[in-house]
Scaffold this motif. Structure first.
Motif, PDB file in Angstrom:
ATOM      1  N   THR A   4       0.850  -1.191   0.000  1.00  0.00           N
ATOM      2  CA  THR A   4       0.000   0.000   0.000  1.00  0.00           C
ATOM      3  C   THR A   4       0.884   1.239   0.000  1.00  0.00           C
ATOM      4  O   THR A   4       2.004   1.225   0.507  1.00  0.00           O
ATOM      5  CB  THR A   4      -0.926   0.057   1.229  1.00  0.00           C
ATOM      6  N   LEU A   5       0.365   2.312  -0.585  1.00  0.00           N
ATOM      7  CA  LEU A   5       1.049   3.604  -0.586  1.00  0.00           C
ATOM      8  C   LEU A   5       0.136   4.622   0.069  1.00  0.00           C
ATOM      9  O   LEU A   5      -0.974   4.863  -0.406  1.00  0.00           O
ATOM     10  CB  LEU A   5       1.381   4.042  -2.017  1.00  0.00           C
ATOM     11  N   ASN A   6       0.595   5.164   1.189  1.00  0.00           N
ATOM     12  CA  ASN A   6      -0.223   6.122   1.952  1.00  0.00           C
ATOM     13  C   ASN A   6      -1.611   5.560   2.235  1.00  0.00           C
ATOM     14  O   ASN A   6      -2.623   6.257   2.163  1.00  0.00           O
ATOM     15  CB  ASN A   6      -0.334   7.461   1.212  1.00  0.00           C
ATOM     16  N   GLY A   7      -1.651   4.251   2.515  1.00  0.00           N
ATOM     17  CA  GLY A   7      -2.893   3.620   2.930  1.00  0.00           C
ATOM     18  C   GLY A   7      -3.768   3.077   1.830  1.00  0.00           C
ATOM     19  O   GLY A   7      -4.808   2.487   2.120  1.00  0.00           O
ATOM     20  N   VAL A   8      -3.380   3.234   0.550  1.00  0.00           N
ATOM     21  CA  VAL A   8      -4.201   2.728  -0.556  1.00  0.00           C
ATOM     22  C   VAL A   8      -3.334   1.848  -1.452  1.00  0.00           C
ATOM     23  O   VAL A   8      -2.100   1.858  -1.366  1.00  0.00           O
ATOM     24  CB  VAL A   8      -4.835   3.869  -1.385  1.00  0.00           C
ATOM     25  N   ALA A   9      -3.979   1.080  -2.343  1.00  0.00           N
ATOM     26  CA  ALA A   9      -3.254   0.161  -3.222  1.00  0.00           C
ATOM     27  C   ALA A   9      -2.233   0.920  -4.065  1.00  0.00           C
ATOM     28  O   ALA A   9      -2.482   2.053  -4.506  1.00  0.00           O
ATOM     29  CB  ALA A   9      -4.243  -0.577  -4.125  1.00  0.00           C
ATOM     30  N   VAL A  10      -1.096   0.316  -4.281  1.00  0.00           N
ATOM     31  CA  VAL A  10      -0.008   0.956  -5.011  1.00  0.00           C
ATOM     32  C   VAL A  10      -0.303   0.927  -6.509  1.00  0.00           C
ATOM     33  O   VAL A  10      -0.682  -0.109  -7.060  1.00  0.00           O
ATOM     34  CB  VAL A  10       1.325   0.239  -4.729  1.00  0.00           C
ATOM     35  N   ASP A  11      -0.088   2.068  -7.187  1.00  0.00           N
ATOM     36  CA  ASP A  11      -0.252   2.097  -8.638  1.00  0.00           C
ATOM     37  C   ASP A  11       1.111   2.058  -9.318  1.00  0.00           C
ATOM     38  O   ASP A  11       2.163   2.138  -8.688  1.00  0.00           O
ATOM     39  CB  ASP A  11      -1.044   3.330  -9.087  1.00  0.00           C
ATOM     40  N   GLU A  12       1.102   1.922 -10.634  1.00  0.00           N
ATOM     41  CA  GLU A  12       2.339   1.776 -11.391  1.00  0.00           C
ATOM     42  C   GLU A  12       3.246   2.985 -11.231  1.00  0.00           C
ATOM     43  O   GLU A  12       4.479   2.853 -11.163  1.00  0.00           O
ATOM     44  CB  GLU A  12       2.007   1.552 -12.872  1.00  0.00           C
ATOM     45  N   ALA A  13       2.666   4.183 -11.188  1.00  0.00           N
ATOM     46  CA  ALA A  13       3.467   5.400 -11.085  1.00  0.00           C
ATOM     47  C   ALA A  13       4.280   5.421  -9.793  1.00  0.00           C
ATOM     48  O   ALA A  13       5.427   5.884  -9.774  1.00  0.00           O
ATOM     49  CB  ALA A  13       2.570   6.632 -11.154  1.00  0.00           C
ATOM     50  N   ALA A  14       3.701   4.906  -8.717  1.00  0.00           N
ATOM     51  CA  ALA A  14       4.418   4.889  -7.442  1.00  0.00           C
ATOM     52  C   ALA A  14       5.612   3.948  -7.513  1.00  0.00           C
ATOM     53  O   ALA A  14       6.708   4.282  -7.055  1.00  0.00           O
ATOM     54  CB  ALA A  14       3.475   4.473  -6.320  1.00  0.00           C
ATOM     55  N   TRP A  15       5.407   2.750  -8.096  1.00  0.00           N
ATOM     56  CA  TRP A  15       6.523   1.823  -8.236  1.00  0.00           C
ATOM     57  C   TRP A  15       7.623   2.422  -9.094  1.00  0.00           C
ATOM     58  O   TRP A  15       8.821   2.244  -8.831  1.00  0.00           O
ATOM     59  CB  TRP A  15       6.050   0.508  -8.870  1.00  0.00           C
ATOM     60  N   ARG A  16       7.235   3.158 -10.131  1.00  0.00           N
ATOM     61  CA  ARG A  16       8.224   3.776 -11.008  1.00  0.00           C
ATOM     62  C   ARG A  16       9.055   4.792 -10.239  1.00  0.00           C
ATOM     63  O   ARG A  16      10.276   4.877 -10.395  1.00  0.00           O
ATOM     64  CB  ARG A  16       7.528   4.439 -12.198  1.00  0.00           C
ATOM     65  N   SER A  17       8.396   5.566  -9.391  1.00  0.00           N
ATOM     66  CA  SER A  17       9.104   6.570  -8.602  1.00  0.00           C
ATOM     67  C   SER A  17      10.097   5.932  -7.653  1.00  0.00           C
ATOM     68  O   SER A  17      11.233   6.397  -7.512  1.00  0.00           O
ATOM     69  CB  SER A  17       8.096   7.415  -7.807  1.00  0.00           C
ATOM     70  N   VAL A  18       9.698   4.840  -7.006  1.00  0.00           N
ATOM     71  CA  VAL A  18      10.595   4.140  -6.086  1.00  0.00           C
ATOM     72  C   VAL A  18      11.788   3.570  -6.831  1.00  0.00           C
ATOM     73  O   VAL A  18      12.942   3.639  -6.373  1.00  0.00           O
ATOM     74  CB  VAL A  18       9.838   3.011  -5.355  1.00  0.00           C
ATOM     75  N   ALA A  19      11.546   3.022  -8.020  1.00  0.00           N
ATOM     76  CA  ALA A  19      12.607   2.351  -8.771  1.00  0.00           C
ATOM     77  C   ALA A  19      13.603   3.334  -9.378  1.00  0.00           C
ATOM     78  O   ALA A  19      14.810   3.058  -9.424  1.00  0.00           O
ATOM     79  CB  ALA A  19      11.994   1.486  -9.879  1.00  0.00           C
ATOM     80  N   LEU A  20      13.138   4.483  -9.844  1.00  0.00           N
ATOM     81  CA  LEU A  20      13.996   5.400 -10.582  1.00  0.00           C
ATOM     82  C   LEU A  20      14.708   6.413  -9.702  1.00  0.00           C
ATOM     83  O   LEU A  20      15.735   6.961 -10.111  1.00  0.00           O
ATOM     84  CB  LEU A  20      13.171   6.133 -11.651  1.00  0.00           C
ATOM     85  N   THR A  21      14.191   6.689  -8.530  1.00  0.00           N
ATOM     86  CA  THR A  21      14.847   7.629  -7.616  1.00  0.00           C
ATOM     87  C   THR A  21      15.201   6.874  -6.343  1.00  0.00           C
ATOM     88  O   THR A  21      14.367   6.694  -5.464  1.00  0.00           O
ATOM     89  CB  THR A  21      13.935   8.830  -7.284  1.00  0.00           C
ATOM     90  N   ASN A  22      16.417   6.441  -6.279  1.00  0.00           N
ATOM     91  CA  ASN A  22      16.845   5.585  -5.164  1.00  0.00           C
ATOM     92  C   ASN A  22      17.243   6.443  -3.970  1.00  0.00           C
ATOM     93  O   ASN A  22      18.414   6.481  -3.564  1.00  0.00           O
ATOM     94  CB  ASN A  22      18.008   4.692  -5.608  1.00  0.00           C
ATOM     95  N   TYR A  23      16.261   7.145  -3.407  1.00  0.00           N
ATOM     96  CA  TYR A  23      16.506   8.040  -2.286  1.00  0.00           C
ATOM     97  C   TYR A  23      15.360   7.871  -1.301  1.00  0.00           C
ATOM     98  O   TYR A  23      14.191   8.125  -1.623  1.00  0.00           O
ATOM     99  CB  TYR A  23      16.588   9.494  -2.770  1.00  0.00           C
ATOM    100  N   GLY A  24      15.692   7.425  -0.109  1.00  0.00           N
ATOM    101  CA  GLY A  24      14.673   7.212   0.904  1.00  0.00           C
ATOM    102  C   GLY A  24      15.244   6.387   2.041  1.00  0.00           C
ATOM    103  O   GLY A  24      16.443   6.125   2.108  1.00  0.00           O
TER     104      GLY A  24
END
Length: 246
Positions: A4-24
């Motif tokens: 989940t992302l911020n309490g809701v199901a994860v969408d493709e855009a969120a996974w893309r953000s996690v994968a392409l910006t390795n900061y967190g």
């Protein structure tokens, strides 16, 4: 696995953000019947790192509610990883404050007991070792190199020659007086802190001091600890062997 992302199901855009910006940063924990050991320490870790990496506060009450939601009915044991990143993070202006996003991934926990392990030392130190951040390339490469040398895992030695931490765990040593922990820069792990607290309550000495490879043979034993495995004996570090009672 569920996410989940911020309490809701994860969408493709969120996974893309996690994968392409390795900061967190993140914290990993074990959920048993909807309970977590050291939950306050995990939440404080997330809040402190969010402030340092993104310049914004983290709503820990909301994060805890999302964690509770992600744990579902709470039956049995689950592994949970809570990752904090930001879809608003600007790689051209990383100093700008930005709102944080919280990705929570859960899976059935591995309940297989871990036998004693052998570790090899390696000269390496993570960037910002006090933060459990997502920059994991170096530590997994070092673990791979250790396994190619015939060991199970790797133990890091910093630039000054001090032992610090394992790949994804903290290390403690036994001697006749109690437990000794390295004093080098490292991640102050949740399980390590809980063990230190418990040892103090039991009247067992628990101290930090600089430890180098030359000190290894002076200890009676060693162990690793993290949130998935509270205690795993170490039977060998490089050429130093310890007697392990299973």
């Amino acid at each position: 696995m569920q996410a989940t992302l911020n309490g809701v199901a994860v969408d493709e855009a969120a996974w893309r953000s996690v994968a392409l910006t390795n900061y967190g940063h993140f914290t990993s924990l074990l959920v048993r019947d909807r309970a977590v050991q050291g939950l306050d320490l995990h939440l404080q870790r997330l809040a402190d790192a969010t402030s340092e990496l993104f310049g914004t506060p983290l709503d820990v009450d909301r994060v805890q509610a999302w964690m509770r939601q992600a744990s579902g009915d709470g039956e049995g044991s689950q592994s949970m990883r809570v990752t904090v990143f930001s879809r608003a993070f600007n790689r051209e202006r990383p100093a700008d404050a930005c709102d944080a996003d919280v990705l929570i991934v859960t899976a059935t926990a591995d309940t297989i007991a871990t036998p004693a392990i052998s570790v090899a030392t390696a000269r390496y130190q993570r960037d910002a070792p006090q933060i459990k951040h997502v920059g994991t390339f170096g530590l997994f490469r070092q673990k791979r190199l250790a396994q190619r040398r015939g060991h199970d895992d790797v133990l890091f030695v910093d630039g000054s020659g001090q032992i610090s931490e394992g790949s994804v765990w903290n290390i403690g040593f036994f001697d006749d007086g109690g437990v000794t922990w390295p004093q080098a820069e490292m991640l102050d792990g949740v399980s390590q802190r809980l063990l230190q607290r418990g040892l103090g309550e039991c009247g067992v000495r628990s101290t930090h001091r600089p430890i180098t490879c030359s000190h290894l043979a002076s200890f009676r034993g060693a162990f690793f600890t993290n949130s998935r495995r509270a205690f795993v004996p170490i039977d060998r570090i490089d050429d130093v062997h310890y007697h392990v009672v299973q």
